[in-house]
Design an enzyme around this catalytic site. Structure first.
Site, PDB file in Angstrom:
ATOM      1  N   PHE A 130       0.861  -1.183   0.000  1.00 42.97           N
ATOM      2  CA  PHE A 130       0.000   0.000   0.000  1.00 42.97           C
ATOM      3  C   PHE A 130       0.900   1.236   0.000  1.00 42.97           C
ATOM      4  CE2 PHE A 130      -2.755  -3.218   1.519  1.00 42.97           C
ATOM      5  CZ  PHE A 130      -4.060  -2.770   1.639  1.00 42.97           C
ATOM      6  N   GLU A 131       0.588   2.214  -0.833  1.00 42.82           N
ATOM      7  CA  GLU A 131       1.285   3.498  -0.826  1.00 42.82           C
ATOM      8  C   GLU A 131       0.251   4.612  -0.713  1.00 42.82           C
ATOM      9  OE1 GLU A 131       4.448   4.334  -0.826  1.00 42.82           O
ATOM     10  OE2 GLU A 131       5.552   2.536  -1.455  1.00 42.82           O
TER      11      GLU A 131
END
Length: 378
Positions: A242-243
């Site tokens: 996840f970013e």
């Protein structure tokens, strides 16, 4: 299933509002100790799993009784706090308690407390923990590896934040969130493990793509065995990176915190439902827009100079002072071809209030009262 709540959830109140984007580690410990009591855990000492380089406690929270084991960790880069706040939202949600019989969930909310305190990507030994997967040279790295070996997760959620420099390939849209199904070898083979990760990402994208200010993007899958996600894929553990990104003026990262929370909910639902991989999984994953580092924070167009009209590119440098996070505008270039857009574009040919008061000091800090370019905090 966990119901998806898009936007602000009135049942979430503790960590979301009491933890700003920057917080000291003692502030985090105070809030987290209050939060875990709802799970019948009386003290942080009960869930301590190790110590950082500087002796700060690292915590691991185990919840749930289901058969599928999910491991999530956040802030292995200390200056990426958005996903930690989103995990707090998830734990604060009234829905989570009712669904803990569906899976086992192991959360390490902050893997790098020293970096979190000093607001640095690296740990106290100046090591990037996400480049230490093989060397295991740091105590934080060995703590994470021990948890992985002991817990034997079925899925891993590797939670990060990204800088404000990412946009769509054409530069038209900022990237508010991006995801990656990490490669497990230098040839980046599409294995069953990667397809499982892609499947989760596809569901997040399909359910949230119309809820963002900008785009949800697909992060580059260049292989590096020293990266934790790549290592995990190589040992056959599906891992979703996840970013948490940025759009507009959301420098507090409040709006994207809610998006990360919603993404976590979709991920848990997808894993729990055991939705099978179809022959369209790879195609759907590759349809998620690729991203590039082609944005900056402020772009000033048509600035009059002795060489004619110039474009100025400004990036906010994040600095901690007296336990506050400050954003310092720094000039990073003139007339650059690689930067296509900005979160704020100022075209001086259309601005009547500009008083020709722009100042660039010896440190390349940029100030203009009439354009409202100055140091700010949140």
């Amino acid at each position: 299933m966990l119901p998806i709540t898009i936007g602000r959830n009135p049942s979430i109140h503790l960590c979301t509002y009491m933890l700003s984007r920057y917080y000291t580690y003692s502030q985090f410990e105070s809030y987290f100790s209050t939060l875990i009591r709802r799970f019948k855990i009386e003290s942080l000492e009960e869930i301590e799993i190790g110590k950082s380089v500087l002796g700060k406690s690292i915590y691991g929270l185990k919840l749930g009784t289901g058969s599928t084991k999910i491991l999530a960790w956040s802030q292995m880069h200390g200056n990426e706090s958005t996903t930690t706040r989103a995990l707090c939202q998830l734990l604060e949600s009234v829905d989570i308690e009712n669904n803990l019989n569906s899976f086992k969930l192991y959360i390490i909310p902050i893997l790098n407390p020293d970096g979190a305190e000093s607001w640095t990507r690296v740990n106290a030994n100046n090591v990037d923990l996400n480049r230490d997967a093989m060397d295991l040279s740091q105590p934080e790295s060995t703590i994470l590896r021990k948890v992985i070996n002991d817990y034997q997760p079925d899925y891993c959620l590797n939670l990060h934040g990204q800088r404000t420099i990412y946009g769509s390939l054409d530069g038209k849209s900022p990237v508010q969130m991006s995801f990656l199904a990490p490669a497990g070898d230098k040839d980046r083979k599409i294995t069953e493990v990667r397809l499982k990760s892609m499947n989760v990402i596809n569901h997040i994208y399909s359910q949230l793509k119309n809820k963002v200010n900008g785009i949800i993007g697909r992060y580059d899958d260049a292989f590096n065995i020293n990266c934790v996600g790549d290592y995990l894929t190589s040992v056959h553990i599906p891992t979703i990176l996840f970013e948490a990104g940025h759009s507009g003026s959301d420098y507090s990262r409040d709006e994207v915190t809610y998006l990360v929370h919603d993404s976590l909910v979709v991920a848990l639902n997808t894993i729990n439902d055991g939705i099978s991989q179809k022959n369209t999984t790879l195609r759907s994953y590759e349809d998620i827009p690729a991203i590039a580092s082609n944005f900056t924070d402020v772009l000033i167009k048509n600035y009059p100079s002795k060489n004619g009209f110039t474009s100025l590119y400004i990036q906010y440098h994040e600095q901690i002072n007296a336990n506050k996070l400050y954003f310092v505008p720094i000039l990073i270039g003139l007339n650059r071809k690689d930067i296509l857009n900005a979160h704020e574009v100022i075209d001086l040919s259309d601005v009547s209030t500009f008083e020709n008061d722009l100042v660039i000091d010896e440190n390349l800090e940029v100030y203009s009262e009439s354009l409202n370019i100055k140091i700010f905090t949140n």
